[in-house]
Design a protein around this motif. Structure first.
Motif, PDB file in Angstrom:
ATOM      1  N   ILE A   1       0.863  -1.194   0.000  1.00 42.43           N
ATOM      2  CA  ILE A   1       0.000   0.000   0.000  1.00 42.43           C
ATOM      3  C   ILE A   1       0.892   1.236   0.000  1.00 42.43           C
ATOM      4  O   ILE A   1       1.674   1.444   0.924  1.00 42.43           O
TER       5      ILE A   1
ATOM      6  N   SER B   1       3.137   3.817  -2.990  1.00 42.92           N
ATOM      7  CA  SER B   1       4.214   3.467  -3.918  1.00 42.92           C
ATOM      8  C   SER B   1       5.318   4.520  -3.983  1.00 42.92           C
ATOM      9  O   SER B   1       5.896   4.765  -5.034  1.00 42.92           O
TER      10      SER B   1
ATOM     11  N   ILE C   1       8.246   5.006  -1.024  1.00 44.39           N
ATOM     12  CA  ILE C   1       9.202   4.020  -0.487  1.00 44.39           C
ATOM     13  C   ILE C   1       8.667   2.583  -0.684  1.00 44.39           C
ATOM     14  O   ILE C   1       9.435   1.618  -0.694  1.00 44.39           O
TER      15      ILE C   1
ATOM     16  N   CYS D   1      -1.647  -1.028  -3.964  1.00 45.39           N
ATOM     17  CA  CYS D   1      -2.724  -0.052  -3.801  1.00 45.39           C
ATOM     18  C   CYS D   1      -2.116   1.347  -3.831  1.00 45.39           C
ATOM     19  O   CYS D   1      -1.223   1.653  -3.050  1.00 45.39           O
TER      20      CYS D   1
ATOM     21  N   ASP E   1      -3.256   7.749  -5.729  1.00 41.93           N
ATOM     22  CA  ASP E   1      -3.030   8.881  -6.633  1.00 41.93           C
ATOM     23  C   ASP E   1      -3.146   8.402  -8.092  1.00 41.93           C
ATOM     24  O   ASP E   1      -2.438   7.480  -8.511  1.00 41.93           O
TER      25      ASP E   1
ATOM     26  N   GLU F   1      -8.041  -0.212  -0.926  1.00 43.67           N
ATOM     27  CA  GLU F   1      -7.193  -1.168  -0.182  1.00 43.67           C
ATOM     28  C   GLU F   1      -7.939  -2.442   0.218  1.00 43.67           C
ATOM     29  O   GLU F   1      -7.333  -3.487   0.451  1.00 43.67           O
TER      30      GLU F   1
ATOM     31  N   ALA G   1       3.084   1.161   3.189  1.00 39.15           N
ATOM     32  CA  ALA G   1       4.005   2.291   2.968  1.00 39.15           C
ATOM     33  C   ALA G   1       3.194   3.521   2.588  1.00 39.15           C
ATOM     34  O   ALA G   1       3.589   4.320   1.748  1.00 39.15           O
ATOM     35  N   SER G   2       2.037   3.633   3.235  1.00 37.04           N
ATOM     36  CA  SER G   2       1.173   4.806   3.034  1.00 37.04           C
ATOM     37  C   SER G   2       1.669   5.918   3.955  1.00 37.04           C
ATOM     38  O   SER G   2       2.652   5.752   4.674  1.00 37.04           O
ATOM     39  N   TYR G   3       0.956   7.046   3.966  1.00 39.68           N
ATOM     40  CA  TYR G   3       1.333   8.132   4.879  1.00 39.68           C
ATOM     41  C   TYR G   3       1.123   7.666   6.321  1.00 39.68           C
ATOM     42  O   TYR G   3       0.270   6.815   6.598  1.00 39.68           O
ATOM     43  N   ASP G   4       1.858   8.296   7.227  1.00 42.56           N
ATOM     44  CA  ASP G   4       1.861   7.869   8.641  1.00 42.56           C
ATOM     45  C   ASP G   4       0.454   7.741   9.243  1.00 42.56           C
ATOM     46  O   ASP G   4       0.201   6.865  10.063  1.00 42.56           O
TER      47      ASP G   4
ATOM     48  N   TYR H   1      -2.273   6.724   8.071  1.00 45.99           N
ATOM     49  CA  TYR H   1      -3.101   5.583   7.657  1.00 45.99           C
ATOM     50  C   TYR H   1      -2.607   4.268   8.256  1.00 45.99           C
ATOM     51  O   TYR H   1      -3.297   3.246   8.173  1.00 45.99           O
TER      52      TYR H   1
ATOM     53  N   GLN I   1      -4.770   0.518   8.835  1.00 43.27           N
ATOM     54  CA  GLN I   1      -4.369  -0.557   7.916  1.00 43.27           C
ATOM     55  C   GLN I   1      -3.790  -1.754   8.687  1.00 43.27           C
ATOM     56  O   GLN I   1      -4.007  -2.902   8.308  1.00 43.27           O
TER      57      GLN I   1
HETATM   58  N1  LIG Z   1      12.124   3.493   6.537  1.00 39.11           N
HETATM   59  C1  LIG Z   1      12.547   4.543   5.885  1.00 39.11           C
HETATM   60  O1  LIG Z   1      13.764   4.775   5.783  1.00 39.11           O
HETATM   61  C2  LIG Z   1      11.562   5.483   5.227  1.00 39.11           C
HETATM   62  C3  LIG Z   1      11.976   6.358   4.231  1.00 39.11           C
HETATM   63  C4  LIG Z   1      11.016   7.187   3.614  1.00 39.11           C
HETATM   64  C5  LIG Z   1       9.684   7.127   4.024  1.00 39.11           C
HETATM   65  N2  LIG Z   1       9.311   6.279   5.028  1.00 39.11           N
HETATM   66  C6  LIG Z   1       7.902   6.183   5.473  1.00 39.11           C
HETATM   67  O2  LIG Z   1       7.147   5.648   4.387  1.00 39.11           O
HETATM   68  C7  LIG Z   1       5.828   6.183   4.374  1.00 39.11           C
HETATM   69  C8  LIG Z   1       5.549   6.792   3.005  1.00 39.11           C
HETATM   70  O3  LIG Z   1       6.485   7.839   2.786  1.00 39.11           O
HETATM   71  P1  LIG Z   1       7.063   8.147   1.335  1.00 39.11           P
HETATM   72  O4  LIG Z   1       8.335   8.879   1.531  1.00 39.11           O
HETATM   73  O5  LIG Z   1       7.055   6.902   0.513  1.00 39.11           O
HETATM   74  O6  LIG Z   1       5.931   9.142   0.808  1.00 39.11           O
HETATM   75  P2  LIG Z   1       5.684   9.552  -0.731  1.00 39.11           P
HETATM   76  O7  LIG Z   1       4.821  10.739  -0.676  1.00 39.11           O
HETATM   77  O8  LIG Z   1       6.978   9.585  -1.469  1.00 39.11           O
HETATM   78  O9  LIG Z   1       4.875   8.315  -1.332  1.00 39.11           O
HETATM   79  C9  LIG Z   1       3.726   7.812  -0.726  1.00 39.11           C
HETATM   80  C10 LIG Z   1       2.817   7.230  -1.812  1.00 39.11           C
HETATM   81  O10 LIG Z   1       1.805   6.467  -1.161  1.00 39.11           O
HETATM   82  C11 LIG Z   1       0.516   6.866  -1.648  1.00 39.11           C
HETATM   83  N3  LIG Z   1      -0.420   6.700  -0.522  1.00 39.11           N
HETATM   84  C12 LIG Z   1      -0.382   7.349   0.655  1.00 39.11           C
HETATM   85  N4  LIG Z   1      -1.360   6.907   1.470  1.00 39.11           N
HETATM   86  C13 LIG Z   1      -2.033   5.950   0.767  1.00 39.11           C
HETATM   87  C14 LIG Z   1      -3.137   5.125   1.068  1.00 39.11           C
HETATM   88  N5  LIG Z   1      -3.773   5.181   2.259  1.00 39.11           N
HETATM   89  N6  LIG Z   1      -3.548   4.240   0.130  1.00 39.11           N
HETATM   90  C15 LIG Z   1      -2.928   4.180  -1.071  1.00 39.11           C
HETATM   91  N7  LIG Z   1      -1.875   4.940  -1.428  1.00 39.11           N
HETATM   92  C16 LIG Z   1      -1.420   5.816  -0.500  1.00 39.11           C
HETATM   93  C17 LIG Z   1       0.664   8.297  -2.106  1.00 39.11           C
HETATM   94  O11 LIG Z   1      -0.289   8.626  -3.088  1.00 39.11           O
HETATM   95  C18 LIG Z   1       2.104   8.299  -2.636  1.00 39.11           C
HETATM   96  O12 LIG Z   1       2.155   7.946  -3.995  1.00 39.11           O
HETATM   97  C19 LIG Z   1       5.777   7.166   5.533  1.00 39.11           C
HETATM   98  O13 LIG Z   1       5.226   6.532   6.651  1.00 39.11           O
HETATM   99  C20 LIG Z   1       7.240   7.510   5.791  1.00 39.11           C
HETATM  100  O14 LIG Z   1       7.492   7.858   7.139  1.00 39.11           O
HETATM  101  C21 LIG Z   1      10.233   5.460   5.614  1.00 39.11           C
END
Ligand SMILES: NC(=O)c1ccc[n+]([C@@H]2O[C@H](COP(=O)([O-])OP(=O)(O)OC[C@H]3O[C@@H](n4cnc5c(N)ncnc54)[C@H](O)[C@@H]3O)[C@@H](O)[C@H]2O)c1
Length: 327
Positions: free
Chosen positions: A7, A9, A11, A31, A34, A54, A69-72, A74, A78
């Motif tokens: 979930i 796309s 990270i 999932c 966007d 989802e 890997a959705s926003y924090d 959610y 999930q």
């Molecule tokens: N472990 C690590 O080193 C690390 C690094 C970067 C981000 N993160 C975490 O990963 C998560 C995502 O961050 P990111 O940097 O990938 O953000 P991002 O904005 O680069 O990408 C997130 C993607 O997920 C989609 N999305 C968000 N919520 C969704 C949902 N409920 N259902 C479907 N799609 C959804 C968005 O449309 C977007 O395309 C956050 O929790 C962030 O803290 C962790």
């Protein structure tokens, strides 16, 4: 062989690299809410189903593992859906946003011990930090500093500015706090935190963009960590570990050990070592397939880490030293 789903796309695509094809696990669904991003995914991964809802994942019995890997904001809901539908869980940090949610997940997982759970704390598989862990005399450390310098200020102004409980400790510093408890093999007893938003006060980001935590560990070891989202710096995990007869230093310039005679030896191990990050997820898949394999991160460690971050944020609000209580 079993199927997995992802979930989100951003990270999440790194999760895809780690999971798809590893020990015959197949990612069946991604999932992505966007539309533009979903169109891109459809072209790039024609064999994977791209969905917006989802629930398609949770209803699919062939899917045994869900990677969140959705926003924090959610993650919590999930995770609950995964538990309800008996899916193993990989979830990005922070895996929830308050104590109430933490307790609920803990209780539910205790009732369903067959479900495995991993929060993606990737520094534990970093080559350089693994070597640091090997060479420290953990019982001789009296002071340790760990700084998460984010170096990506512009990223603060997207979803991180709009969700309610975003925090520098939960969103960034958590990795370094985990590194510290892993190196010391101890948990802090108390914390006092301060922060500011000097650099971001005229922006959309309304939280503190710089936070410093001072932890007391058993034996009066003192640890300072910072969650520095504001600094004009490279994305970097800086470390300084003081023992009586040696100091270990990892900074932008160099990574080295200073011995008793102040001679310098270079630290072994690569950094940032991004290619090894998938090993955490792959070890998790190994554990699903063979329960005798030891986890890199135990369930209790993951919950304790979240408690530590929540208490640091509580102290940030009160500016008082707070005793940390663990679940
Ligand atoms: N472990 C690590 O080193 C690390 C690094 C970067 C981000 N993160 C975490 O990963 C998560 C995502 O961050 P990111 O940097 O990938 O953000 P991002 O904005 O680069 O990408 C997130 C993607 O997920 C989609 N999305 C968000 N919520 C969704 C949902 N409920 N259902 C479907 N799609 C959804 C968005 O449309 C977007 O395309 C956050 O929790 C962030 O803290 C962790």
């Amino acid at each position: 062989m079993f199927n997995a789903a992802i979930i989100g796309s951003g990270i999440g695509l790194k999760h895809l690299e780690a999971i798809n094809g590893y020990k015959s696990v197949k990612v069946k669904i991604i999932c992505e809410r966007d539309n533009k991003r979903a169109q891109y995914l459809k072209k790039k991964f024609p064999k994977i189903e791209i969905v917006k809802n989802e629930n398609k994942i949770f209803k699919d019995e062939s899917i045994k593992l869900v990677s969140i890997a959705s926003y924090d904001n959610y993650h919590y809901e999930q995770i609950l859906k995964c538990i309800k539908n008996n899916k193993h869980i990989i979830v990005e940090k922070p895996f929830c946003l308050n104590h109430k949610e933490l307790k609920k997940i803990y209780q539910l997982l205790k009732r369903k011990r067959n479900i495995k759970f991993l929060s993606n704390l990737v520094l534990r598989v970093n080559d350089l930090f693994k070597n640091v862990k090997k060479i420290v005399n953990k019982n001789k450390i009296f002071y340790l500093e760990a700084d998460y310098i984010w170096g990506r200020r512009e990223k603060l102004f997207g979803w991180r500015s709009s969700i309610k409980n975003y925090s520098a400790n939960l969103g960034a510093g958590i990795h370094l706090i985990d590194l510290v408890i892993w190196i010391l093999e101890k948990k802090p007893v108390s914390v006092i935190s301060y922060g500011n938003n000097i650099i971001t006060k005229n922006t959309k980001f309304k939280k503190k963009s710089f936070v410093i935590n001072i932890f007391k560990f058993p034996g009066n070891i003192i640890v300072k960590t910072t969650s520095n989202l504001a600094g004009n710096y490279n994305h970097f995990h800086e470390l300084k570990i003081f023992e009586k007869n040696q100091t270990i230093i990892h900074n932008l310039n160099n990574s080295f050990i200073l011995n008793k005679k102040k001679n310098i030896t270079k630290l072994k191990g690569s950094y940032p070592d991004k290619s090894n990050r998938k090993k955490l997820i792959q070890n998790f898949i190994d554990q699903i397939k063979d329960t005798s394999i030891n986890p890199i991160l135990t369930l209790k460690e993951q919950f304790d880490l979240m408690s530590i971050c929540f208490y640091a944020d509580k102290s940030l609000r009160s500016n008082k030293e707070i005793k940390i209580k663990y679940l």
